[in-house]
Enzyme design. Structure first.
Site, PDB file in Angstrom:
ATOM      1  N   SER A 272      68.481 144.504 -20.846  1.00 35.64           N
ATOM      2  CA  SER A 272      67.753 144.305 -22.107  1.00 35.64           C
ATOM      3  C   SER A 272      66.501 143.458 -21.955  1.00 35.64           C
ATOM      4  CB  SER A 272      68.686 143.652 -23.141  1.00 35.64           C
ATOM      5  OG  SER A 272      69.342 142.543 -22.580  1.00 35.64           O
ATOM      6  N   ARG A 273      66.452 142.655 -20.894  1.00 37.79           N
ATOM      7  CA  ARG A 273      65.313 141.733 -20.755  1.00 37.79           C
ATOM      8  C   ARG A 273      64.962 141.549 -19.281  1.00 37.79           C
ATOM      9  NH1 ARG A 273      66.742 136.707 -21.988  1.00 37.79           N
ATOM     10  NH2 ARG A 273      68.973 137.044 -22.272  1.00 37.79           N
TER      11      ARG A 273
ATOM     12  N   ASN B   7      72.755 143.381 -12.001  1.00 39.81           N
ATOM     13  CA  ASN B   7      71.621 142.491 -12.254  1.00 39.81           C
ATOM     14  C   ASN B   7      71.937 141.391 -13.269  1.00 39.81           C
ATOM     15  OD1 ASN B   7      68.563 141.869 -12.724  1.00 39.81           O
ATOM     16  ND2 ASN B   7      69.325 142.489 -14.742  1.00 39.81           N
TER      17      ASN B   7
ATOM     18  N   SER C  46      69.869 135.852  -5.359  1.00 35.66           N
ATOM     19  CA  SER C  46      68.779 134.895  -5.608  1.00 35.66           C
ATOM     20  C   SER C  46      68.504 134.162  -4.301  1.00 35.66           C
ATOM     21  CB  SER C  46      69.201 133.876  -6.661  1.00 35.66           C
ATOM     22  OG  SER C  46      68.339 132.744  -6.635  1.00 35.66           O
TER      23      SER C  46
ATOM     24  N   TYR D 134      75.326 128.288  -9.999  1.00 38.40           N
ATOM     25  CA  TYR D 134      74.423 129.429  -9.807  1.00 38.40           C
ATOM     26  C   TYR D 134      74.285 129.740  -8.312  1.00 38.40           C
ATOM     27  CZ  TYR D 134      70.269 132.375 -10.322  1.00 38.40           C
ATOM     28  OH  TYR D 134      69.371 133.426 -10.280  1.00 38.40           O
TER      29      TYR D 134
ATOM     30  N   ILE E  11      60.692 134.350 -10.500  1.00 32.92           N
ATOM     31  CA  ILE E  11      60.188 135.548 -11.179  1.00 32.92           C
ATOM     32  C   ILE E  11      59.914 135.193 -12.641  1.00 32.92           C
ATOM     33  CG2 ILE E  11      60.668 137.970 -11.766  1.00 32.92           C
ATOM     34  CD1 ILE E  11      60.611 137.509  -8.713  1.00 32.92           C
TER      35      ILE E  11
END
Ligand code: NAP
Length: 239
Positions: A10-11, A82, A134, A147, A180
């Site tokens: 969506s983003r 993702n 990442s 993370y 990013i």
């Protein structure tokens, strides 16, 4: 024509992936957690199917993959994991709930989707799985322990699944973006953002389309003999 399922479409990077695969002429479905407005906008722009699904919930993932198969007109041939969330803070202050939210979304969510999508890929002896890791999964980031751990876990998941699924004609690779330009980095203050750009050999922030180009490569015929690989799209940051 591929039948592509992208989580977190969506983003940000995921939306760029939806656009890139749709432009490639592929049938595309994507998952999102809650942002109906953004998801509907991407869907109407690209013709992709938007499916609301929290990837950290295995039952929801089972249902969503079935919905995606219906929307795509057949089994998923390319899966892009993702969807991701971040949390910045000292590890001593990290609550159980925050730790679980990050690990369950970024790592377990990718596993649940791989588990659901692989059956049809094995039957077809063909499939592509691309995980979005990442650079912090390679180097570790201060104050981003959950993370970094989740993204390091994706490295292991990528390599192990590449070995397990290779004999079934399925490739599994990982793209590791650097900094990013997406909403995920909205919480970064200007000084931190500038410092990260200064540390990047190519001296700029990346765009979602930089990441999409690498993902499309792993999904393409040109990458048919490449599996278990981890490709940094980070302007050289983690070299
Ligand atoms: P973003 O702009 O924050 O977008 C995150 C996307 O993931 C949204 O579509 C969101 O859906 C979805 N999502 C989050 N939790 C979900 C869940 N539990 N179930 C389903 N969907 C969920 O993030 P981004 O910057 O594009 O990042 C995309 C991926 O790239 C992530 O895995 C991230 O870790 C990785 N990455 C990003 C950067 C960077 O600098 N941006 C760097 C390295 C790696 P909603 O819209 O419904 O919330």
């Amino acid at each position: 024509m591929n039948r592509v399922l992208i989580s977190g479409g969506s983003r940000g990077i995921g939306a760029a992936l939806v656009r890139a695969f749709a432009k490639n002429g592929d049938a595309v479905a994507f998952l999102y957690r809650e942002n109906d407005t953004a998801a509907n906008a991407v869907a109407s722009e690209t013709g992709a199917a938007a499916i609301r699904c929290d990837v950290s919930c295995p039952d929801a993932v089972r249902v969503a993959v079935k919905k995606a198969e219906t929307a795509l007109g057949g089994a998923v041939t390319v899966l892009v994991n993702n969807a991701g969330v971040s949390h910045i803070g000292l590890s001593r202050d990290l609550s159980d709930a925050e730790w679980r939210r990050v690990i369950d979304t970024n790592l377990s969510g990718a596993f649940y989707l791989c588990r659901e999508a692989q059956g049809a890929m094995i039957a077809a002896k063909n499939g592509r799985i691309i995980n979005i890791g990442s650079m912090w999964g390679k180097t570790g980031a201060s104050c981003e322990v959950a993370y970094s751990a989740s993204k390091a876990g994706l490295r292991g998941l990528t390599m192990a699944l590449a070995k397990e699924l290779g004999p079934s004609g399925i490739t599994v690779n990982c793209v590791e973006p650097g900094l990013i330009d997406t909403e995920m980095n909205a919480a970064l203050d200007a000084d931190t953002r500038e410092a990260l750009i200064e540390e990047t050999p190519l001296c700029r922030i990346g765009s979602p389309s930089d990441v999409a180009a690498a993902v499309l490569f792993f999904a393409s015929d040109a990458a048919s003999f490449i599996t278990g690989q981890i490709l940094g799209v980070d302007g050289g940051f983690a070299v």
